[in-house]
Design a protein around this motif. Structure first.
Motif, PDB file in Angstrom:
ATOM      1  N   UNK A 159       0.680  -1.157  -0.124  1.00 39.09           N
ATOM      2  CA  UNK A 159      -0.099   0.120  -0.043  1.00 39.09           C
ATOM      3  C   UNK A 159       0.971   1.108   0.040  1.00 39.09           C
ATOM      4  N   UNK A 160       1.850   1.514   0.751  1.00 36.95           N
ATOM      5  CA  UNK A 160       2.673   2.377   0.489  1.00 36.95           C
ATOM      6  C   UNK A 160       3.075   2.970  -0.653  1.00 36.95           C
ATOM      7  N   UNK A 161       3.322   2.033  -1.422  1.00 38.29           N
ATOM      8  CA  UNK A 161       4.163   2.192  -3.108  1.00 38.29           C
ATOM      9  C   UNK A 161       2.817   2.474  -3.836  1.00 38.29           C
ATOM     10  N   UNK A 162       1.455   1.903  -3.657  1.00 34.19           N
ATOM     11  CA  UNK A 162       0.199   2.051  -4.330  1.00 34.19           C
ATOM     12  C   UNK A 162      -0.178   3.499  -4.094  1.00 34.19           C
ATOM     13  N   UNK A 163      -0.046   4.039  -3.002  1.00 37.31           N
ATOM     14  CA  UNK A 163      -0.654   5.073  -2.531  1.00 37.31           C
ATOM     15  C   UNK A 163       0.336   6.306  -2.669  1.00 37.31           C
ATOM     16  N   UNK A 164       1.601   6.074  -3.200  1.00 36.29           N
ATOM     17  CA  UNK A 164       2.467   7.260  -3.533  1.00 36.29           C
ATOM     18  C   UNK A 164       2.049   7.878  -4.588  1.00 36.29           C
ATOM     19  N   UNK A 165       2.278   9.167  -4.676  1.00 38.37           N
ATOM     20  CA  UNK A 165       1.987  10.095  -5.620  1.00 38.37           C
ATOM     21  C   UNK A 165       3.121  10.135  -6.705  1.00 38.37           C
ATOM     22  N   UNK A 166       3.764   9.440  -6.866  1.00 39.40           N
ATOM     23  CA  UNK A 166       4.921   9.010  -7.821  1.00 39.40           C
ATOM     24  C   UNK A 166       4.815   7.852  -8.776  1.00 39.40           C
ATOM     25  N   UNK A 167       4.936   8.320  -9.938  1.00 39.31           N
ATOM     26  CA  UNK A 167       5.029   7.328 -11.177  1.00 39.31           C
ATOM     27  C   UNK A 167       6.153   6.800 -11.467  1.00 39.31           C
ATOM     28  N   UNK A 168       6.392   5.660 -11.344  1.00 40.85           N
ATOM     29  CA  UNK A 168       7.512   4.722 -11.324  1.00 40.85           C
ATOM     30  C   UNK A 168       7.360   3.843 -12.413  1.00 40.85           C
ATOM     31  N   UNK A 169       7.828   3.869 -13.863  1.00 39.40           N
ATOM     32  CA  UNK A 169       7.380   2.823 -14.777  1.00 39.40           C
ATOM     33  C   UNK A 169       8.527   1.691 -14.729  1.00 39.40           C
ATOM     34  N   UNK A 170       9.589   1.822 -14.090  1.00 31.00           N
ATOM     35  CA  UNK A 170      10.850   0.894 -14.277  1.00 31.00           C
ATOM     36  C   UNK A 170      10.233  -0.241 -13.787  1.00 31.00           C
ATOM     37  N   UNK A 171      11.161  -1.531 -14.411  1.00 30.07           N
ATOM     38  CA  UNK A 171      10.608  -2.775 -14.161  1.00 30.07           C
ATOM     39  C   UNK A 171      11.732  -3.391 -13.114  1.00 30.07           C
ATOM     40  N   UNK A 172      11.124  -3.158 -11.709  1.00 25.43           N
ATOM     41  CA  UNK A 172      11.924  -3.468 -10.798  1.00 25.43           C
ATOM     42  C   UNK A 172      11.088  -4.170  -9.590  1.00 25.43           C
ATOM     43  N   UNK A 173      11.672  -4.900  -8.578  1.00 23.82           N
ATOM     44  CA  UNK A 173      10.954  -5.535  -7.453  1.00 23.82           C
ATOM     45  C   UNK A 173      10.367  -4.291  -6.413  1.00 23.82           C
ATOM     46  N   UNK A 174       9.332  -4.635  -5.836  1.00 24.26           N
ATOM     47  CA  UNK A 174       8.568  -3.591  -5.130  1.00 24.26           C
ATOM     48  C   UNK A 174       9.479  -2.414  -4.072  1.00 24.26           C
ATOM     49  N   UNK A 175      10.603  -3.583  -3.756  1.00 22.32           N
ATOM     50  CA  UNK A 175      11.221  -2.535  -2.706  1.00 22.32           C
ATOM     51  C   UNK A 175      12.219  -1.643  -3.154  1.00 22.32           C
ATOM     52  N   UNK A 176      12.443  -1.596  -4.592  1.00 21.96           N
ATOM     53  CA  UNK A 176      13.287  -0.716  -5.207  1.00 21.96           C
ATOM     54  C   UNK A 176      12.410   0.448  -6.075  1.00 21.96           C
TER      55      UNK A 176
END
Length: 551
Positions: A159-176
């Motif tokens: 949820x912290x990454x889903x609710x972040x207001x930052x778009x990150x299209x990189x194909x990386x693991x969720x922790x990154x």
């Protein structure tokens, strides 16, 4: 220059409307402003206004580029490694970034004050006018929150990454990742809507049960937005169909056994990638109770169905804006089209359809803002299906009529009308077609006590209008008669929808709009647009719906 050369200069541009490029979609839309305020979104006015400028300007331009340059599937890199990537034009990333940064995937969850869903709906409404395809991953990311919250240990990571207001299209693991998007993969080719016929299997890695890791094996016929960071999906366990979150990467950072087979070649929705995928032991985590996959994922589906309402309303509004603007400047027979009686009849009818759609959508947003209230929760349970059915069904014919108002100018790809028309059917098909919605209406009424009472409490006694009162009484009789009720499900759902729209327009306080809608939808209206009964103030309706060219 000789005389013949002078005569050959034929290309003088005249009798064309001024450009709508750069228009603020909020300031140009009086009904949107009024319904946003009416249902409690006034506190976000500046925020919505800023997005209106963005949607009508750079995002509108990006929408054309994103559709002219479809996503491309790359199965392998140049060295031969399997990568399963989808490449997008930069315009698509521009659209995604703007929406996420402005809270279209997060606002009601991060700032759950009264009117938050209304404000988000207003911004989504304008974003979808600029470009609807990007709405698929945006909607699913927003809608994934209730399902994820059913499994707190998984939600804590995601949820912290889903609710972040930052778009990150990189194909990386969720922790990154700075931010994450969520897709969905439910449909299989042998079952379609009948997800209980799914054959994909889930095998526990260790201990079975909620929050535990499983490996999934199977094929999904439709996986929406396959470039997302994780997917809500369904698979069979020993206890039945269960819901899972399937990330693209395993905890050790390696890619999951998630393989894209191909991208779908679709009628519309071109900027968005839809795919067929295979799970070959893909690692996933169970959400909610084992064997209760449908009730778990329906938490997401309810939200995405609501966005289908908003999205179809948006397509209709943009079509109306283009048609009304064109007709306000185009002269035929020496007279401006929008001043000619028959065209006024058509434009006014389209305006009624558009305003009724946004009114019902915003009423649904208010219900979501008050979901803790039992009555509002029951209202939302019913009207999500009602609105999804009716508004999405009305959109294609309405957009076709708007394109016809523009003649050939509305038929060519230089115009946005062909894209709107291609886009319209996806909302009526995705997340359950018309029959599914109408059967869901009957299911809600039969299985959830008090839903019918909530509906008629909302409709009231007609609010002083005899025509609406008679319609409500007829609706009550229709539900009392359970003979062949499934056969009549579409008619009943339509009657609920137009009854609610009439009631809302009466409450909205614009007598011209409400009277015209009731006279045409509950009275003697015709079978196509442009057949309003006599006595309707078409000039006022056309003026109300024509974009106001300011800022």
């Amino acid at each position: 220059m000789n005389s013949h050369a002078v005569l050959a200069e034929t290309h003088e541009v005249s009798n064309q409307p001024p450009s709508l490029d750069g228009i603020n979609l909020y300031r140009a839309d009086l009904p949107l402003q009024e319904w946003t305020r009416h249902f409690g979104g006034a506190w976000a006015n500046d925020r919505i206004d800023a997005y209106g400028a963005l949607a009508g300007g750079p995002l509108m331009a990006a929408g054309f580029l994103a559709n002219e340059n479809k996503p491309v599937f790359k199965s392998h890199d140049r060295y031969g490694h399997r990568i399963d990537m989808v490449e997008f034009h930069p315009a698509y990333h521009q659209l995604m970034a703007a929406a996420i940064e402005h809270g279209l995937t997060s606002l009601p969850w991060t700032d759950p004050r009264a009117g938050a869903n209304v404000a988000r709906a207003a911004m989504t409404y304008m974003h979808s006018q600029a470009e609807a395809g990007s709405g698929c991953p945006l909607t699913m990311t927003y809608a994934s929150v209730p399902a994820l919250r059913m499994q707190p240990d998984v939600a804590e990571i995601w949820l912290p990454k889903i609710l972040a207001t930052e778009y990150d299209p990189r194909n990386l693991p969720i922790g990154q990742k700075a931010g994450a998007t969520i897709g969905m993969a439910m449909t299989e080719k042998q079952g379609g809507t009948d997800v209980r016929a799914n054959t994909t299997r889930a095998y526990p890695v260790g201990m079975p049960g909620p929050g535990q890791a499983y490996e999934l094996v199977g094929h999904k016929w439709f996986c929406s937005a396959p470039m997302c960071d994780a997917f809500l999906t369904l698979a069979q366990t020993d206890k039945g169909l269960s819901c899972f979150l399937l990330p693209r990467h395993r905890p050790d950072g390696t890619r999951s056994e998630f393989y894209i087979q191909r991208l779908k070649n679709k009628l519309g929705n071109w900027s968005n990638a839809s795919s067929e995928v295979e799970y070959r032991g893909a690692l996933a985590w169970m959400l909610g109770e084992e064997g209760r996959g449908v009730p778990t994922i329906i938490e997401m589906v309810s939200m995405t169905r609501f966005d289908c309402m908003v999205g179809s309303s948006a397509l209709m509004r943009q079509a109306l804006s283009q048609a009304a603007h064109h007709c306000a400047h185009r002269r035929v027979g020496g007279r401006v089209l929008s001043e000619q009686a028959l065209m006024q009849n058509v434009l006014a009818d389209l305006a009624l359809e558009s305003e009724a759609a946004i009114a019902l959508s915003m009423r649904m947003a208010k219900a979501l803002d008050n979901a803790h209230d039992e009555q509002e929760d029951k209202f939302a349970r019913l009207v999500t299906a009602v609105g999804k059915y009716w508004i999405c069904k009305r959109a294609p014919a309405m957009i076709n009529e708007a394109a016809e108002c523009m003649g050939g100018a509305g038929y060519v790809e230089d115009s946005i009308l062909p894209r709107l028309y291609r886009e319209a059917p996806v909302n009526s098909t995705w997340e359950g077609s018309g029959n599914v919605q109408c059967l869901d209406v009957l299911r809600a009424l039969s299985k959830e006590p008090g839903v019918l009472d909530v509906l008629f409490a909302e409709l009231g006694d007609g609010h002083g209008d005899a025509r609406l009162k008679a319609h409500i009484e007829g609706l009550k009789a229709g539900f009392r008669d359970t003979t062949d009720i499934q056969y009549r499900a579409r008619q009943l759902t339509e009657d609920v929808a137009v009854g609610l729209q009439a009631k809302l327009l009466l409450e909205g306080g614009n007598a011209v709009v409400a009277d015209a809608f009731i006279a045409s939808r509950l009275g003697q209206g015709g079978r196509v647009y442009g057949t309003l009964p006599r006595g309707v103030d078409v000039e006022a309706l056309v003026a109300r719906s024509t974009p106001h060219l300011m800022g």
